[in-house]
Design a protein around this motif. Structure first.
Motif, PDB file in Angstrom:
ATOM      1  N   MET A 226      -0.754   8.708 -14.413  1.00 20.92           N
ATOM      2  CA  MET A 226       0.406   7.899 -13.966  1.00 20.92           C
ATOM      3  C   MET A 226       0.360   6.532 -14.632  1.00 20.92           C
ATOM      4  SD  MET A 226       1.680   7.390 -10.049  1.00 20.92           S
ATOM      5  CE  MET A 226       0.901   5.835  -9.666  1.00 20.92           C
ATOM      6  N   PRO A 227       1.404   6.160 -15.323  1.00 23.54           N
ATOM      7  CA  PRO A 227       1.373   4.860 -16.018  1.00 23.54           C
ATOM      8  C   PRO A 227       1.461   3.684 -15.045  1.00 23.54           C
ATOM      9  CG  PRO A 227       3.504   5.930 -16.300  1.00 23.54           C
ATOM     10  CD  PRO A 227       2.666   6.867 -15.509  1.00 23.54           C
ATOM     11  N   GLU A 228       0.676   2.679 -15.368  1.00 24.82           N
ATOM     12  CA  GLU A 228       0.672   1.473 -14.533  1.00 24.82           C
ATOM     13  C   GLU A 228       1.939   0.668 -14.792  1.00 24.82           C
ATOM     14  OE1 GLU A 228      -1.710  -0.301 -12.450  1.00 24.82           O
ATOM     15  OE2 GLU A 228      -2.434   1.734 -12.095  1.00 24.82           O
ATOM     16  N   ARG A 229       2.533   0.186 -13.725  1.00 29.76           N
ATOM     17  CA  ARG A 229       3.671  -0.704 -13.921  1.00 29.76           C
ATOM     18  C   ARG A 229       3.145  -2.077 -14.330  1.00 29.76           C
ATOM     19  NH1 ARG A 229       7.250  -0.194  -8.696  1.00 29.76           N
ATOM     20  NH2 ARG A 229       5.254   0.353  -7.837  1.00 29.76           N
ATOM     21  N   SER A 230       3.864  -2.718 -15.200  1.00 31.84           N
ATOM     22  CA  SER A 230       3.358  -3.976 -15.749  1.00 31.84           C
ATOM     23  C   SER A 230       3.200  -5.052 -14.689  1.00 31.84           C
ATOM     24  CB  SER A 230       4.290  -4.464 -16.856  1.00 31.84           C
ATOM     25  OG  SER A 230       5.594  -4.636 -16.345  1.00 31.84           O
ATOM     26  N   ARG A 231       4.009  -4.939 -13.601  1.00 28.78           N
ATOM     27  CA  ARG A 231       3.927  -5.995 -12.615  1.00 28.78           C
ATOM     28  C   ARG A 231       2.858  -5.731 -11.549  1.00 28.78           C
ATOM     29  NH1 ARG A 231       7.308  -5.856  -7.974  1.00 28.78           N
ATOM     30  NH2 ARG A 231       7.876  -3.790  -7.398  1.00 28.78           N
TER      31      ARG A 231
ATOM     32  N   GLU B 240      -6.643  -3.796 -10.282  1.00 24.41           N
ATOM     33  CA  GLU B 240      -7.101  -2.809  -9.293  1.00 24.41           C
ATOM     34  C   GLU B 240      -7.960  -3.451  -8.210  1.00 24.41           C
ATOM     35  OE1 GLU B 240      -9.675  -0.006  -7.412  1.00 24.41           O
ATOM     36  OE2 GLU B 240     -10.413  -1.294  -9.017  1.00 24.41           O
ATOM     37  N   TRP B 241      -8.850  -4.359  -8.587  1.00 22.96           N
ATOM     38  CA  TRP B 241      -9.756  -4.968  -7.594  1.00 22.96           C
ATOM     39  C   TRP B 241      -8.998  -5.806  -6.581  1.00 22.96           C
ATOM     40  CZ3 TRP B 241     -10.125 -10.271  -7.119  1.00 22.96           C
ATOM     41  CH2 TRP B 241      -9.612 -11.028  -8.176  1.00 22.96           C
TER      42      TRP B 241
ATOM     43  N   ILE C  82      -8.848  -5.144  -2.484  1.00 19.50           N
ATOM     44  CA  ILE C  82      -9.090  -6.166  -1.466  1.00 19.50           C
ATOM     45  C   ILE C  82      -7.892  -6.299  -0.532  1.00 19.50           C
ATOM     46  CG2 ILE C  82      -9.386  -8.662  -1.125  1.00 19.50           C
ATOM     47  CD1 ILE C  82     -11.143  -8.547  -3.732  1.00 19.50           C
ATOM     48  N   ALA C  83      -6.701  -6.202  -1.094  1.00 17.88           N
ATOM     49  CA  ALA C  83      -5.483  -6.273  -0.278  1.00 17.88           C
ATOM     50  C   ALA C  83      -5.459  -5.144   0.742  1.00 17.88           C
ATOM     51  CB  ALA C  83      -4.249  -6.204  -1.176  1.00 17.88           C
TER      52      ALA C  83
ATOM     53  N   ARG D 261       3.106  -8.119  -1.698  1.00 18.04           N
ATOM     54  CA  ARG D 261       2.607  -8.855  -2.856  1.00 18.04           C
ATOM     55  C   ARG D 261       1.794  -7.967  -3.784  1.00 18.04           C
ATOM     56  NH1 ARG D 261      -0.098 -14.199  -1.267  1.00 18.04           N
ATOM     57  NH2 ARG D 261       2.027 -14.582  -0.648  1.00 18.04           N
ATOM     58  N   TYR D 262       1.022  -7.053  -3.184  1.00 15.03           N
ATOM     59  CA  TYR D 262       0.118  -6.247  -3.994  1.00 15.03           C
ATOM     60  C   TYR D 262       0.570  -4.795  -4.134  1.00 15.03           C
ATOM     61  CZ  TYR D 262      -2.845 -10.303  -3.733  1.00 15.03           C
ATOM     62  OH  TYR D 262      -3.316 -11.580  -3.829  1.00 15.03           O
ATOM     63  N   ASN D 263       1.812  -4.542  -3.766  1.00 11.84           N
ATOM     64  CA  ASN D 263       2.347  -3.184  -3.861  1.00 11.84           C
ATOM     65  C   ASN D 263       1.490  -2.172  -3.114  1.00 11.84           C
ATOM     66  OD1 ASN D 263       4.752  -3.453  -5.377  1.00 11.84           O
ATOM     67  ND2 ASN D 263       3.511  -3.878  -7.195  1.00 11.84           N
ATOM     68  N   VAL D 264       1.016  -2.581  -1.961  1.00 12.46           N
ATOM     69  CA  VAL D 264       0.262  -1.659  -1.118  1.00 12.46           C
ATOM     70  C   VAL D 264       1.204  -1.146  -0.038  1.00 12.46           C
ATOM     71  CG1 VAL D 264      -1.664  -1.398   0.488  1.00 12.46           C
ATOM     72  CG2 VAL D 264      -1.914  -2.861  -1.532  1.00 12.46           C
TER      73      VAL D 264
END
Ligand code: ZN
Length: 99
Positions: free
Chosen positions: A1-6, A10-11, A15-16, A49-52
């Motif tokens: 799965m490609p990472e979105r640029s925004r 990962e770390w 933490i989030a 903020r962290y797309n969680v």
């Protein structure tokens, strides 16, 4: 799965996620509704903020005022949907019922 640029490193996301888990744990533990609201707002903020994704946990609180429903809120089933009237702000939340 490609990472979105925004997306964040990962770390940071890890933490989030941990912080959100801790916040939800605290919300379930405390009986202080003001504190619960604060933790809920914080958890949502961190998640955005962290797309969680909060996943099923976002159903545990009012979208409008962040009142924590927990097990206490009245839930009614209507036309295959769960209807929750928020005791805090009277905002009605409808959730699709899934097994
Ligand atoms: Zn509410």
């Amino acid at each position: 799965m490609p990472e979105r640029s925004r997306s964040k490193p990962e770390w940071q996301v890890r933490i989030a996620k941990e912080r959100i888990d801790i916040l939800f744990g605290e919300v379930a533990r405390t009986k202080d509704t003001a504190l619960q609201r604060r933790y809920m707002k914080l958890a949502k903020k961190i998640g955005m903020r962290y797309n969680v994704r909060l996943g099923g946990r976002k159903k545990l609180f009012c979208r409008h005022c962040f009142y924590y429903f927990g097990a206490g809120a009245k839930r009614r089933l209507r036309n295959g949907k769960i209807v929750i009237a928020c005791p805090g702000c009277k905002h009605v939340t409808r959730q699709v019922y899934k097994n």
